[in-house]
Design an enzyme around this catalytic site. Structure first.
Site, short mmCIF file in Angstrom:
data_model
loop_
_atom_site.label_atom_id
_atom_site.label_comp_id
_atom_site.label_asym_id
_atom_site.label_seq_id
_atom_site.Cartn_x
_atom_site.Cartn_y
_atom_site.Cartn_z
N ASP A 10 -1.90 10.88 -1.59
CA ASP A 10 -2.26 9.91 -2.64
C ASP A 10 -2.64 10.58 -3.95
O ASP A 10 -2.63 9.94 -5.00
CB ASP A 10 -3.41 9.03 -2.16
N GLN A 28 -1.96 2.23 10.11
CA GLN A 28 -0.68 2.30 9.39
C GLN A 28 0.39 3.04 10.19
O GLN A 28 1.58 2.78 10.03
CB GLN A 28 -0.86 2.98 8.03
N ARG A 36 -7.34 -0.10 -6.75
CA ARG A 36 -7.61 0.92 -5.73
C ARG A 36 -7.86 2.26 -6.45
O ARG A 36 -7.14 2.57 -7.41
CB ARG A 36 -6.45 1.05 -4.72
N ARG A 68 0.87 -1.17 0.00
CA ARG A 68 0.00 0.00 0.00
C ARG A 68 0.91 1.23 0.00
O ARG A 68 2.12 1.11 0.07
CB ARG A 68 -1.02 -0.01 1.15
N GLY A 69 0.29 2.41 -0.05
CA GLY A 69 1.09 3.63 -0.22
C GLY A 69 1.13 3.96 -1.71
O GLY A 69 1.36 3.07 -2.55
N ALA A 70 0.86 5.22 -2.04
CA ALA A 70 0.63 5.60 -3.43
C ALA A 70 1.78 5.20 -4.38
O ALA A 70 1.55 4.53 -5.39
CB ALA A 70 0.35 7.10 -3.49
N ASN A 106 -5.28 12.53 1.23
CA ASN A 106 -4.41 11.63 2.01
C ASN A 106 -5.29 10.83 2.97
O ASN A 106 -6.52 11.02 3.03
CB ASN A 106 -3.34 12.43 2.76
N LYS A 107 -4.67 9.97 3.71
CA LYS A 107 -5.37 9.06 4.63
C LYS A 107 -6.39 9.81 5.48
O LYS A 107 -6.14 10.92 5.94
CB LYS A 107 -4.33 8.35 5.50
O1 MRU Z 1 -4.45 3.24 2.33
P1 MRU Z 1 -2.96 3.42 2.23
O2 MRU Z 1 -2.21 2.81 3.36
O3 MRU Z 1 -2.44 2.98 0.89
O4 MRU Z 1 -2.78 4.98 2.32
C1 MRU Z 1 -1.48 5.52 2.28
C2 MRU Z 1 -1.44 6.97 2.52
O5 MRU Z 1 -2.44 7.63 2.70
C3 MRU Z 1 -0.09 7.60 2.46
O6 MRU Z 1 -0.03 8.70 3.30
C4 MRU Z 1 0.13 8.07 1.02
O7 MRU Z 1 -0.05 7.01 0.12
C5 MRU Z 1 1.45 8.66 0.84
S1 MRU Z 1 2.63 7.38 0.57
C6 MRU Z 1 4.17 7.95 0.39
#
Ligand code: MRU
Length: 363
Positions: free
Chosen positions: A243, A202, A91, A54-56, A253-254
């Protein structure tokens, strides 16, 4: 980045067979460090959808390698289009996923089927290498913010971050955590407030694990604690990842990031967002109206998984039986609440003019 002194990336091609794809199963952290071997496109899509990765930036890189695996099974144009679309749909919010798939398609549509597998691994490798380099550059541009605070007064610098925007969320270094790692390497006295980041934790599970393994001082706090800490001068700086950023500087973002930005604005704490340019969606202007927000399973809210005293993992229900749960996974922070953006080309205002000053090719 290093785990107990050994350097790792978060995705790599197996060095023994030269084609299968290795990832860490992030759903197992912080309890176990398990490496998975992906051998077909269905496994790559499953890994992204279930958040084993996960993570963009990382989901973009894994999707690129997923196309490599798909082409090993069938290099026809029909299969390329079908499998790429399936990966892109895993996603919805992080634009890096669609960006990486589009970049692979641009190269592979122009490559005859016989040459597609080799071209795909070459392109996916470039995407991974570029992400690592961009995140390192973000670190170089962002560390100066921390160094300036450290130089301006005595005592440690306190940074608050949300979710995980560290090396686990990218190919290497991370976005929000890259400046933190560089400040640590410089010997700056630094401490990180880590939002636990319900519902998937996370922060508590991944950011705290990363920082701990690297030796960076940190404290996990409940998501609701940030405003209080800021009111009492315990936060010098907020840095988060993202993201998707619109061309006007709105930031997805999250979930919960927006509330941190509001508290930061009210208390005068600088609120910075770190991103590689692959996270900018140049087609969008209004983040709240136009960025698709992923709605995830109710069970992520109603249940929690953790380790019991005897060391076994257990999933328990934490909500009243029968109550429904809502689970929007991201929110949008309007550009007006963002102090600035940290990119691989430098820092800028969260605005169209700011972004175009660094990326004039998008005028
Ligand atoms: O749902 P996730 O864990 O994929 O969400 C990740 C985030 O929101 C991160 O802050 C974002 O992707 C930045 S990653 C460098």
């Amino acid at each position: 980045m290093k785990i107990d002194g050994t350097p790792y990336r978060s995705v790599w091609v197996d060095t023994d067979d030269g084609w299968s794809v290795r990832i860490f199963d992030q759903t197992k952290l912080p309890w176990a460090l398990e490496v998975l071997r992906l051998t077909d496109v269905a496994q790559a899509a499953h890994a992204i959808r279930t958040m084993q990765v996960r993570g963009a930036p990382l989901i973009g890189a894994v999707a690129a390698y997923g196309i490599c695996l798909a082409l090993r099974a069938d290099a026809s144009t029909e299969a390329l289009e079908r499998d790429s679309a399936a990966l892109a749909a895993t996603r919805p919010t992080a634009v890096n996923l669609r960006w990486a798939v589009d970049r692979m398609l641009t190269r592979l549509r122009n490559t005859p089927p016989a040459g597609r597998v080799a071209a795909a691994y070459d392109e996916a490798g470039q995407i991974a290498d570029e992400d690592a380099a961009q995140c390192e550059a973000i670190g170089r541009h962002g560390v100066e913010l921390i160094a300036d605070i450290a130089a301006s007064r005595q005592g440690r610098v306190n940074v608050l971050t949300h979710c995980n925007a560290g090396w686990l969320a990218t190919v290497d270094w991370g976005t929000a955590l890259a400046p933190i790692y560089m400040a640590f390497e410089r010997g700056i006295d630094l401490h990180v407030w880590v939002d636990e980041t319900r519902p998937r934790n996370q922060g508590a599970a991944l950011t705290a694990w990363e920082l701990g393994r690297h030796g960076v001082a940190h404290t996990i706090v409940a998501d609701n604690a940030g405003g209080h800490l800021m009111q009492h001068g315990a936060v010098d700086l907020v840095i988060v990842g993202t993201d998707r950023v619109t061309r006007t500087g709105d930031v997805a973002n999250k979930i919960g990031t927006y509330l941190k930005a509001l508290a930061a604005k009210d208390t005068g704490v600088p609120f910075w967002v770190a991103l590689p340019s692959t996270t900018i969606d140049w087609t969008l202007r209004d983040g709240i109206a136009d960025i698709p927000i992923e709605e995830r399973a109710q069970a992520e809210v109603t249940q929690m998984t953790g380790r019991t005293a005897d060391g076994t993992l257990a999933t328990i229900q934490v909500t009243a039986p029968g109550s429904a749960a809502g689970n929007p996974a991201f929110d949008v922070t309007p550009a007006r609440l963002v102090t600035g953006l940290i990119t691989e080309r430098g820092r800028c205002a969260a605005s169209e003019a700011g972004l175009l000053s660094l990326f004039p090719e998008h005028r």
